[in-house]
Scaffold this motif. Structure first.
Motif, mmCIF file in Angstrom:
data_model
loop_
_atom_site.group_PDB
_atom_site.id
_atom_site.type_symbol
_atom_site.label_atom_id
_atom_site.label_comp_id
_atom_site.label_asym_id
_atom_site.label_seq_id
_atom_site.Cartn_x
_atom_site.Cartn_y
_atom_site.Cartn_z
ATOM 1 N N MET A 1 17.622 -1.974 21.807
ATOM 2 C CA MET A 1 17.263 -3.002 22.882
ATOM 3 C C MET A 1 16.657 -2.502 23.893
ATOM 4 O O MET A 1 16.757 -1.412 24.733
ATOM 5 C CB MET A 1 18.725 -3.806 23.473
ATOM 6 N N ALA A 2 15.536 -3.151 24.212
ATOM 7 C CA ALA A 2 14.516 -2.671 25.230
ATOM 8 C C ALA A 2 15.177 -2.705 26.781
ATOM 9 O O ALA A 2 15.827 -3.783 26.924
ATOM 10 C CB ALA A 2 13.094 -3.250 25.315
ATOM 11 N N ARG A 3 14.798 -1.963 27.632
ATOM 12 C CA ARG A 3 15.390 -1.873 28.791
ATOM 13 C C ARG A 3 14.737 -2.943 29.617
ATOM 14 O O ARG A 3 13.116 -3.289 29.256
ATOM 15 C CB ARG A 3 15.071 -0.543 29.669
ATOM 16 N N ILE A 4 15.118 -3.642 30.599
ATOM 17 C CA ILE A 4 14.547 -4.763 31.434
ATOM 18 C C ILE A 4 13.616 -3.828 32.505
ATOM 19 O O ILE A 4 14.227 -3.240 33.327
ATOM 20 C CB ILE A 4 15.775 -5.510 32.024
ATOM 21 N N TYR A 5 12.494 -4.221 32.492
ATOM 22 C CA TYR A 5 11.584 -3.770 33.751
ATOM 23 C C TYR A 5 12.051 -4.173 34.988
ATOM 24 O O TYR A 5 12.012 -5.544 35.523
ATOM 25 C CB TYR A 5 10.314 -3.868 33.538
ATOM 26 N N ILE A 6 12.201 -3.407 36.283
ATOM 27 C CA ILE A 6 12.555 -3.743 37.352
ATOM 28 C C ILE A 6 11.846 -2.956 38.415
ATOM 29 O O ILE A 6 11.944 -1.719 38.580
ATOM 30 C CB ILE A 6 14.055 -3.609 37.971
ATOM 31 N N ALA A 7 10.590 -3.366 38.707
ATOM 32 C CA ALA A 7 9.586 -2.551 39.458
ATOM 33 C C ALA A 7 9.830 -2.923 41.064
ATOM 34 O O ALA A 7 9.604 -2.028 41.746
ATOM 35 C CB ALA A 7 8.156 -3.194 39.170
ATOM 36 N N GLU A 8 10.115 -4.075 41.428
ATOM 37 C CA GLU A 8 10.451 -4.272 43.088
ATOM 38 C C GLU A 8 11.623 -5.335 43.042
ATOM 39 O O GLU A 8 11.707 -6.331 42.409
ATOM 40 C CB GLU A 8 9.174 -5.101 43.282
ATOM 41 N N ILE A 9 12.401 -4.803 44.026
ATOM 42 C CA ILE A 9 13.530 -5.924 44.740
ATOM 43 C C ILE A 9 13.309 -6.179 45.986
ATOM 44 O O ILE A 9 13.209 -5.483 46.867
ATOM 45 C CB ILE A 9 14.869 -5.073 44.537
ATOM 46 N N ARG A 10 13.170 -7.441 46.078
ATOM 47 C CA ARG A 10 12.916 -8.215 47.493
ATOM 48 C C ARG A 10 14.104 -8.196 48.198
ATOM 49 O O ARG A 10 15.128 -9.119 47.585
ATOM 50 C CB ARG A 10 12.083 -9.379 47.434
ATOM 51 N N ILE A 11 14.356 -7.643 49.339
ATOM 52 C CA ILE A 11 15.677 -7.994 50.050
ATOM 53 C C ILE A 11 15.578 -8.379 51.359
ATOM 54 O O ILE A 11 15.038 -7.693 52.248
ATOM 55 C CB ILE A 11 16.495 -6.450 49.979
ATOM 56 N N SER A 12 15.957 -9.635 51.546
ATOM 57 C CA SER A 12 15.676 -10.225 53.003
ATOM 58 C C SER A 12 16.629 -9.359 54.196
ATOM 59 O O SER A 12 17.668 -8.984 53.726
ATOM 60 C CB SER A 12 15.955 -11.741 53.164
ATOM 61 N N ASP A 13 16.251 -9.486 55.303
ATOM 62 C CA ASP A 13 16.897 -8.920 56.391
ATOM 63 C C ASP A 13 18.308 -9.591 56.394
ATOM 64 O O ASP A 13 19.398 -8.674 56.514
ATOM 65 C CB ASP A 13 16.233 -9.144 57.884
ATOM 66 N N TYR A 40 20.319 2.765 36.125
ATOM 67 C CA TYR A 40 21.334 1.689 35.529
ATOM 68 C C TYR A 40 21.613 1.589 34.313
ATOM 69 O O TYR A 40 20.964 2.456 33.267
ATOM 70 C CB TYR A 40 20.630 0.279 35.866
ATOM 71 N N THR A 41 23.075 1.549 33.916
ATOM 72 C CA THR A 41 23.736 1.808 32.634
ATOM 73 C C THR A 41 23.505 0.555 31.836
ATOM 74 O O THR A 41 23.451 0.659 30.490
ATOM 75 C CB THR A 41 25.092 2.009 32.895
ATOM 76 N N LYS A 42 23.474 -0.804 32.371
ATOM 77 C CA LYS A 42 23.281 -1.853 31.697
ATOM 78 C C LYS A 42 22.697 -3.127 32.428
ATOM 79 O O LYS A 42 22.923 -2.989 33.791
ATOM 80 C CB LYS A 42 24.759 -2.446 30.954
ATOM 81 N N ALA A 43 22.059 -3.913 31.720
ATOM 82 C CA ALA A 43 21.638 -5.088 32.605
ATOM 83 C C ALA A 43 21.586 -6.164 31.563
ATOM 84 O O ALA A 43 21.193 -6.028 30.395
ATOM 85 C CB ALA A 43 20.203 -4.875 33.101
ATOM 86 N N GLY A 44 22.096 -7.485 32.085
ATOM 87 C CA GLY A 44 21.929 -8.593 31.050
ATOM 88 C C GLY A 44 21.539 -9.833 31.815
ATOM 89 O O GLY A 44 22.132 -9.903 32.993
ATOM 90 N N TRP A 45 21.150 -10.743 31.205
ATOM 91 C CA TRP A 45 20.972 -12.165 31.631
ATOM 92 C C TRP A 45 22.159 -13.117 31.589
ATOM 93 O O TRP A 45 22.868 -13.041 30.835
ATOM 94 C CB TRP A 45 19.672 -13.074 30.933
ATOM 95 N N SER A 46 22.391 -13.658 32.892
ATOM 96 C CA SER A 46 23.178 -14.932 32.831
ATOM 97 C C SER A 46 22.540 -16.226 33.338
ATOM 98 O O SER A 46 21.579 -16.120 34.169
ATOM 99 C CB SER A 46 24.424 -14.323 33.990
#
Length: 91
Positions: A1-13, A40-46
């Protein structure tokens, strides 16, 4: 299974304040646990009617702290997400 690409995480103040005061998690820990593919060890969609599409990520900060992180997609193809919450978790 391919890893999910996470390039940027936007975090508001507001979200940064919430995760720090309520869960003791810093924005830096969130990014460490998600953005370094070796962390990260696992990631999945909900997909729930009341919350919509979310990515649930389990991973470790550089200090070895295990976290559960909820991300909402902004642009999946470009790997851009918005932080929904983050908390310390058990394996």
């Amino acid at each position: 299974m391919a890893r999910i690409y996470i390039a940027e995480i936007r975090i508001s103040d507001t979200m940064a304040e919430k995760i720090q005061s309520k869960h003791g998690v810093t924005p830096a820990e969130v990014r460490e646990a998600c953005q370094a593919p070796s962390r990260y060890t696992k990631a999945g969609w909900s997909d729930e009617p009341e919350r919509g599409l979310r990515l649930i990520v389990h991973g470790e900060s550089e200090a070895g702290r295990y976290l559960k992180i909820v991300l909402f997609p902004v642009d999946i193809a470009d790997g851009i997400y918005r932080l929904g919450t983050a908390l310390a978790a058990t394996r």
